[in-house]
Design a protein around this motif. Structure first.
Motif, PDB file in Angstrom:
ATOM      1  N   GLY A 191       0.816  -1.209   0.000  1.00 27.66           N
ATOM      2  CA  GLY A 191       0.000   0.000   0.000  1.00 27.66           C
ATOM      3  C   GLY A 191       0.850   1.259   0.000  1.00 27.66           C
ATOM      4  O   GLY A 191       0.561   2.218  -0.733  1.00 27.66           O
ATOM      5  N   ASP A 192       1.926   1.265   0.795  1.00 25.95           N
ATOM      6  CA  ASP A 192       2.840   2.406   0.820  1.00 25.95           C
ATOM      7  C   ASP A 192       3.504   2.592  -0.542  1.00 25.95           C
ATOM      8  O   ASP A 192       3.630   3.725  -1.039  1.00 25.95           O
ATOM      9  N   ASP A 193       3.927   1.481  -1.151  1.00 26.82           N
ATOM     10  CA  ASP A 193       4.555   1.546  -2.478  1.00 26.82           C
ATOM     11  C   ASP A 193       3.592   2.142  -3.503  1.00 26.82           C
ATOM     12  O   ASP A 193       3.967   2.996  -4.311  1.00 26.82           O
ATOM     13  N   GLN A 194       2.337   1.683  -3.487  1.00 24.86           N
ATOM     14  CA  GLN A 194       1.377   2.133  -4.493  1.00 24.86           C
ATOM     15  C   GLN A 194       0.919   3.563  -4.275  1.00 24.86           C
ATOM     16  O   GLN A 194       0.563   4.253  -5.236  1.00 24.86           O
ATOM     17  N   ARG A 195       0.938   4.034  -3.039  1.00 28.41           N
ATOM     18  CA  ARG A 195       0.637   5.452  -2.807  1.00 28.41           C
ATOM     19  C   ARG A 195       1.692   6.333  -3.456  1.00 28.41           C
ATOM     20  O   ARG A 195       1.412   7.468  -3.857  1.00 28.41           O
ATOM     21  N   ASP A 196       2.905   5.797  -3.584  1.00 28.73           N
ATOM     22  CA  ASP A 196       3.985   6.520  -4.248  1.00 28.73           C
ATOM     23  C   ASP A 196       3.923   6.337  -5.767  1.00 28.73           C
ATOM     24  O   ASP A 196       4.076   7.289  -6.528  1.00 28.73           O
ATOM     25  N   GLU A 202      10.938  -3.153  -9.263  1.00 32.30           N
ATOM     26  CA  GLU A 202      11.077  -4.114  -8.168  1.00 32.30           C
ATOM     27  C   GLU A 202       9.901  -4.017  -7.204  1.00 32.30           C
ATOM     28  O   GLU A 202       9.402  -5.038  -6.712  1.00 32.30           O
ATOM     29  N   ARG A 203       9.434  -2.817  -6.938  1.00 30.58           N
ATOM     30  CA  ARG A 203       8.294  -2.644  -6.042  1.00 30.58           C
ATOM     31  C   ARG A 203       7.006  -3.173  -6.674  1.00 30.58           C
ATOM     32  O   ARG A 203       6.147  -3.738  -5.991  1.00 30.58           O
ATOM     33  N   LYS A 204       6.873  -3.000  -7.993  1.00 25.14           N
ATOM     34  CA  LYS A 204       5.715  -3.559  -8.688  1.00 25.14           C
ATOM     35  C   LYS A 204       5.733  -5.082  -8.629  1.00 25.14           C
ATOM     36  O   LYS A 204       4.692  -5.713  -8.429  1.00 25.14           O
ATOM     37  N   CYS A 205       6.913  -5.665  -8.814  1.00 19.03           N
ATOM     38  CA  CYS A 205       7.050  -7.130  -8.713  1.00 19.03           C
ATOM     39  C   CYS A 205       6.706  -7.595  -7.312  1.00 19.03           C
ATOM     40  O   CYS A 205       5.992  -8.584  -7.136  1.00 19.03           O
ATOM     41  N   ARG A 206       7.200  -6.886  -6.307  1.00 19.26           N
ATOM     42  CA  ARG A 206       6.938  -7.249  -4.916  1.00 19.26           C
ATOM     43  C   ARG A 206       5.443  -7.221  -4.628  1.00 19.26           C
ATOM     44  O   ARG A 206       4.898  -8.142  -4.005  1.00 19.26           O
ATOM     45  N   GLY A 207       4.767  -6.183  -5.105  1.00 20.00           N
ATOM     46  CA  GLY A 207       3.331  -6.101  -4.889  1.00 20.00           C
ATOM     47  C   GLY A 207       2.577  -7.226  -5.568  1.00 20.00           C
ATOM     48  O   GLY A 207       1.632  -7.789  -4.996  1.00 20.00           O
ATOM     49  N   TYR A 208       3.000  -7.562  -6.772  1.00 19.82           N
ATOM     50  CA  TYR A 208       2.357  -8.673  -7.493  1.00 19.82           C
ATOM     51  C   TYR A 208       2.484  -9.971  -6.708  1.00 19.82           C
ATOM     52  O   TYR A 208       1.502 -10.717  -6.557  1.00 19.82           O
ATOM     53  N   ILE A 209       3.676 -10.247  -6.195  1.00 18.58           N
ATOM     54  CA  ILE A 209       3.895 -11.484  -5.441  1.00 18.58           C
ATOM     55  C   ILE A 209       3.020 -11.506  -4.191  1.00 18.58           C
ATOM     56  O   ILE A 209       2.389 -12.520  -3.870  1.00 18.58           O
ATOM     57  N   VAL A 210       2.960 -10.392  -3.470  1.00 18.76           N
ATOM     58  CA  VAL A 210       2.187 -10.331  -2.233  1.00 18.76           C
ATOM     59  C   VAL A 210       0.707 -10.582  -2.512  1.00 18.76           C
ATOM     60  O   VAL A 210       0.054 -11.379  -1.817  1.00 18.76           O
ATOM     61  N   ILE A 211       0.171  -9.936  -3.539  1.00 20.94           N
ATOM     62  CA  ILE A 211      -1.255 -10.103  -3.854  1.00 20.94           C
ATOM     63  C   ILE A 211      -1.528 -11.517  -4.352  1.00 20.94           C
ATOM     64  O   ILE A 211      -2.549 -12.130  -4.000  1.00 20.94           O
ATOM     65  N   GLU A 219       5.500 -11.799  15.251  1.00 22.77           N
ATOM     66  CA  GLU A 219       6.868 -11.451  14.899  1.00 22.77           C
ATOM     67  C   GLU A 219       6.881 -10.514  13.698  1.00 22.77           C
ATOM     68  O   GLU A 219       5.907 -10.431  12.940  1.00 22.77           O
ATOM     69  N   ASP A 220       8.010  -9.823  13.538  1.00 26.13           N
ATOM     70  CA  ASP A 220       8.215  -8.986  12.358  1.00 26.13           C
ATOM     71  C   ASP A 220       8.678  -9.892  11.227  1.00 26.13           C
ATOM     72  O   ASP A 220       9.784 -10.416  11.254  1.00 26.13           O
ATOM     73  N   THR A 221       7.824 -10.099  10.228  1.00 29.24           N
ATOM     74  CA  THR A 221       8.168 -11.001   9.132  1.00 29.24           C
ATOM     75  C   THR A 221       8.860 -10.295   7.977  1.00 29.24           C
ATOM     76  O   THR A 221       9.490 -10.935   7.140  1.00 29.24           O
ATOM     77  N   LEU A 222       8.751  -8.965   7.936  1.00 32.92           N
ATOM     78  CA  LEU A 222       9.346  -8.240   6.818  1.00 32.92           C
ATOM     79  C   LEU A 222      10.860  -8.190   6.894  1.00 32.92           C
ATOM     80  O   LEU A 222      11.558  -8.304   5.889  1.00 32.92           O
ATOM     81  N   GLY A 223      11.383  -8.019   8.101  1.00 35.31           N
ATOM     82  CA  GLY A 223      12.826  -7.878   8.235  1.00 35.31           C
ATOM     83  C   GLY A 223      13.290  -6.570   7.616  1.00 35.31           C
ATOM     84  O   GLY A 223      12.582  -5.555   7.623  1.00 35.31           O
ATOM     85  N   LEU A 224      14.474  -6.586   7.032  1.00 34.12           N
ATOM     86  CA  LEU A 224      15.037  -5.391   6.418  1.00 34.12           C
ATOM     87  C   LEU A 224      14.415  -5.181   5.036  1.00 34.12           C
ATOM     88  O   LEU A 224      14.471  -6.066   4.183  1.00 34.12           O
ATOM     89  N   VAL A 225      13.823  -4.021   4.828  1.00 37.71           N
ATOM     90  CA  VAL A 225      13.180  -3.707   3.552  1.00 37.71           C
ATOM     91  C   VAL A 225      14.115  -2.813   2.737  1.00 37.71           C
ATOM     92  O   VAL A 225      14.588  -1.794   3.237  1.00 37.71           O
ATOM     93  N   PRO A 226      14.409  -3.207   1.482  1.00 38.45           N
ATOM     94  CA  PRO A 226      15.261  -2.368   0.630  1.00 38.45           C
ATOM     95  C   PRO A 226      14.511  -1.137   0.145  1.00 38.45           C
ATOM     96  O   PRO A 226      13.841  -1.159  -0.884  1.00 38.45           O
ATOM     97  N   PHE A 227      14.607  -0.034   0.885  1.00 36.55           N
ATOM     98  CA  PHE A 227      13.841   1.159   0.539  1.00 36.55           C
ATOM     99  C   PHE A 227      14.343   1.807  -0.748  1.00 36.55           C
ATOM    100  O   PHE A 227      13.671   2.651  -1.320  1.00 36.55           O
ATOM    101  N   GLY A 228      15.506   1.403  -1.220  1.00 39.23           N
ATOM    102  CA  GLY A 228      16.012   1.927  -2.485  1.00 39.23           C
ATOM    103  C   GLY A 228      15.577   1.108  -3.679  1.00 39.23           C
ATOM    104  O   GLY A 228      16.107   1.279  -4.779  1.00 39.23           O
ATOM    105  N   ALA A 229      14.599   0.217  -3.489  1.00 40.15           N
ATOM    106  CA  ALA A 229      14.144  -0.640  -4.583  1.00 40.15           C
ATOM    107  C   ALA A 229      13.579   0.215  -5.717  1.00 40.15           C
ATOM    108  O   ALA A 229      12.946   1.254  -5.486  1.00 40.15           O
ATOM    109  N   SER A 230      13.808  -0.238  -6.945  1.00 44.12           N
ATOM    110  CA  SER A 230      13.305   0.484  -8.112  1.00 44.12           C
ATOM    111  C   SER A 230      11.789   0.344  -8.210  1.00 44.12           C
ATOM    112  O   SER A 230      11.182  -0.504  -7.546  1.00 44.12           O
ATOM    113  N   ALA A 231      11.190   1.159  -9.060  1.00 45.28           N
ATOM    114  CA  ALA A 231       9.747   1.072  -9.266  1.00 45.28           C
ATOM    115  C   ALA A 231       9.365  -0.315  -9.771  1.00 45.28           C
ATOM    116  O   ALA A 231       8.362  -0.887  -9.323  1.00 45.28           O
TER     117      ALA A 231
END
Length: 202
Positions: free
Chosen positions: A110-115, A170-179, A156-168
């Protein structure tokens, strides 16, 4: 005009207030099962809305990338033999762990897509709804475990370290996998809870 939809969703997510005897395991299971069915009905719409908003190649007809995975999300796939042999505690713990991870990952998406898609209120609303439903499933499964006298695993925190420098991309791919995995785990939750409904009838 959103009020009726919100009230309907809250009815599924929140345990009903009771002044009498506490809800039985069968009632808890039925509530969770109904929520899982509702999630399943909305799943294809969420995935298609997400893919269309990302542009090519995601929006291309027939897009699918099963090879893409996230190590921070437990896979829903399981052999029938292993699935059938799970005891109540292990079965519910796996569902609970998956929806804990999905709740956290859906917040990130959701944070990625707001951006990435700030002018797509329909997508953003559907992602918020999916996260609320995942949280609701998490709470419902915890209530079933309590009703059955089973221990609840510590969150528990399942996310761990999030690569905030991920490209657009990469973030689109991540969202696709999650959904996609949200859909797979919803299907599995329906199957798991159907088993519990048969085992603990009203």
């Amino acid at each position: 005009f959103l009020l009726p939809a919100i009230l309907c969703l809250l009815t599924l997510l929140l345990p009903p207030l009771s002044r009498g005897a506490p809800m039985s395991p069968a009632e808890r299971i039925t509530q969770a099962y109904n929520l899982a069915l509702s999630m399943q009905e909305n799943m294809s719409t969420l995935l298609q809305t997400y893919l269309q908003a990302q542009g090519s190649p995601f929006s291309d007809p027939g897009f699918s990338a099963p090879e893409l995975q996230l190590s921070s999300l437990p896979p829903a796939d399981i052999s029938f033999k292993t699935w059938n042999a799970l005891d109540d505690g292990e079965r519910l713990s796996r569902v609970q762990g998956a929806f804990l991870a999905l709740t956290q990952h859906l917040q990130l998406v959701g944070d990625d897509q707001r951006d990435l898609n700030p002018d797509n209120p329909i997508l953003l609303a559907q992602l918020r709804d999916a996260r609320l439903r995942a949280q609701g499933m998490l709470g419902n499964v915890a209530a079933i475990m309590t009703a059955l006298g089973l221990p609840n695993p510590r969150a528990e925190d399942t996310l761990g370290l999030v690569p905030f420098g991920a490209s657009a991309f990469e973030r689109k791919c991540r969202g696709y996998i999650v959904i996609r995995e949200y859909g797979h785990w919803t299907d599995r939750a329906v199957r798991d809870l159907a088993l519990f409904k048969a085992k603990y009838p009203s």
